[in-house]
Scaffold this motif. Structure first.
Motif, PDB file in Angstrom:
ATOM      1  N   ASP A  44      56.682   4.107 -49.101  1.00 52.62           N
ATOM      2  CA  ASP A  44      57.837   4.631 -49.823  1.00 52.62           C
ATOM      3  C   ASP A  44      57.812   6.162 -49.857  1.00 52.62           C
ATOM      4  OD1 ASP A  44      58.777   2.082 -50.317  1.00 52.62           O
ATOM      5  OD2 ASP A  44      58.006   1.993 -52.370  1.00 52.62           O
ATOM      6  N   GLY A  48      60.619   8.624 -48.220  1.00 56.10           N
ATOM      7  CA  GLY A  48      61.272   9.676 -49.002  1.00 56.10           C
ATOM      8  C   GLY A  48      61.137  11.032 -48.333  1.00 56.10           C
ATOM      9  N   ALA A  51      63.587  11.236 -45.404  1.00 64.49           N
ATOM     10  CA  ALA A  51      64.957  11.523 -45.848  1.00 64.49           C
ATOM     11  C   ALA A  51      65.102  12.986 -46.248  1.00 64.49           C
ATOM     12  CB  ALA A  51      65.331  10.612 -47.012  1.00 64.49           C
ATOM     13  N   ARG A 111      66.360   1.730 -48.561  1.00 68.39           N
ATOM     14  CA  ARG A 111      65.785   2.883 -49.266  1.00 68.39           C
ATOM     15  C   ARG A 111      66.015   4.131 -48.411  1.00 68.39           C
ATOM     16  NH1 ARG A 111      59.341   1.840 -47.926  1.00 68.39           N
ATOM     17  NH2 ARG A 111      59.575   2.358 -45.742  1.00 68.39           N
ATOM     18  N   ALA A 112      65.945   5.274 -49.042  1.00 70.34           N
ATOM     19  CA  ALA A 112      66.045   6.535 -48.307  1.00 70.34           C
ATOM     20  C   ALA A 112      64.942   6.559 -47.260  1.00 70.34           C
ATOM     21  CB  ALA A 112      65.926   7.711 -49.257  1.00 70.34           C
ATOM     22  N   ASP A 114      65.145   4.815 -44.367  1.00 65.26           N
ATOM     23  CA  ASP A 114      65.372   3.700 -43.449  1.00 65.26           C
ATOM     24  C   ASP A 114      66.381   4.114 -42.390  1.00 65.26           C
ATOM     25  OD1 ASP A 114      63.592   1.899 -44.650  1.00 65.26           O
ATOM     26  OD2 ASP A 114      65.125   1.103 -46.006  1.00 65.26           O
ATOM     27  N   HIS A 130      68.958   6.971 -43.374  1.00 65.64           N
ATOM     28  CA  HIS A 130      69.544   6.825 -44.713  1.00 65.64           C
ATOM     29  C   HIS A 130      68.988   7.915 -45.624  1.00 65.64           C
ATOM     30  CE1 HIS A 130      71.267   5.126 -48.250  1.00 65.64           C
ATOM     31  NE2 HIS A 130      70.115   4.701 -48.737  1.00 65.64           N
ATOM     32  N   GLY A 132      69.903   8.113 -48.986  1.00 70.79           N
ATOM     33  CA  GLY A 132      70.058   7.686 -50.370  1.00 70.79           C
ATOM     34  C   GLY A 132      71.513   7.774 -50.793  1.00 70.79           C
ATOM     35  N   GLU A 133      71.849   7.040 -51.848  1.00 68.68           N
ATOM     36  CA  GLU A 133      73.192   7.074 -52.432  1.00 68.68           C
ATOM     37  C   GLU A 133      74.295   6.834 -51.401  1.00 68.68           C
ATOM     38  OE1 GLU A 133      73.578  10.668 -54.703  1.00 68.68           O
ATOM     39  OE2 GLU A 133      71.732  10.264 -55.812  1.00 68.68           O
ATOM     40  N   SER A 134      74.104   5.850 -50.524  1.00 67.74           N
ATOM     41  CA  SER A 134      75.089   5.463 -49.504  1.00 67.74           C
ATOM     42  C   SER A 134      75.441   6.580 -48.537  1.00 67.74           C
ATOM     43  CB  SER A 134      76.366   4.922 -50.166  1.00 67.74           C
ATOM     44  OG  SER A 134      76.079   3.781 -50.917  1.00 67.74           O
ATOM     45  N   GLU A 150      78.920   9.445 -45.406  1.00 65.05           N
ATOM     46  CA  GLU A 150      78.794   8.282 -46.292  1.00 65.05           C
ATOM     47  C   GLU A 150      79.159   7.002 -45.563  1.00 65.05           C
ATOM     48  OE1 GLU A 150      80.749   8.720 -50.037  1.00 65.05           O
ATOM     49  OE2 GLU A 150      80.019  10.756 -50.300  1.00 65.05           O
TER      50      GLU A 150
END
Length: 166
Positions: A44, A48, A51, A111-112, A114, A130, A132-134, A150
């Motif tokens: 994880d 992170g 991202a 997850r951020a 990916d 990705h 985060g937050e779409s 987005e």
């Protein structure tokens, strides 16, 4: 040349062997498709960091076959650079290979860090990270720059094929 760049160049010697296929390239089936190693799981924390690093590259010029901030990026070059810098994972070089690499995951598990795979008629043509937050970071096209978009934007929503985890 700084140590991070030397590490990336040394660890990514596979790029010379894989060829410099870009995002919209015709899928190539070669020896690496059948035998490309699947990654060890990305933590994880590493996801992170991937991202975060990708977000820091927004604005870098697009360049077909590009795989460094200095030369610019295409979509798979961006993914390779970010994954190597954040976790020393070297993904395949083409979108077709990336679309089969790692593990497919559901949107609810995303997850951020990916990967996001886009295409049409079930054929992958583009990949992103990705954020985060779409949102996702990607190198979309010639003449453009690495940018943040987005999932819910009409163009991307209709082309979303898969989410993948390294």
């Amino acid at each position: 040349m700084n140590a991070a760049r030397r590490g990336w160049l040394a660890g990514a010697s596979w790029l010379a062997l894989a060829g410099l296929a870009g995002c919209a390239s015709t899928p190539r089936l070669d020896r690496q498709d059948a035998s490309f190693p699947h990654p060890s799981p990305m933590s994880d924390q590493q996801a992170g960091e991937a991202a975060f690093l990708a977000l820091g590259l927004v604005g870098t010029p697009y360049r077909y076959g590009g795989n460094t901030p200095e030369s610019g990026f295409d979509c798979s070059g961006l993914i390779g650079y970010v994954y190597w810098q954040s976790s020393r994972i070297a993904p395949p070089r083409t979108v077709a290979q990336i679309s089969r690499w790692g593990q497919s995951i559901s949107a609810s598990d995303l997850r951020a860090g990916d990967l996001v795979i886009f295409g049409s008629a079930g054929s992958p043509t583009h990949a992103a990270i990705h954020a985060g937050e779409s949102r996702f970071v990607h190198a979309p096209s010639t003449g453009g720059t690495v940018r943040l978009n987005e999932f819910q934007e009409k163009y991307w929503k209709t082309r979303l094929l898969d989410f993948r985890r390294a």
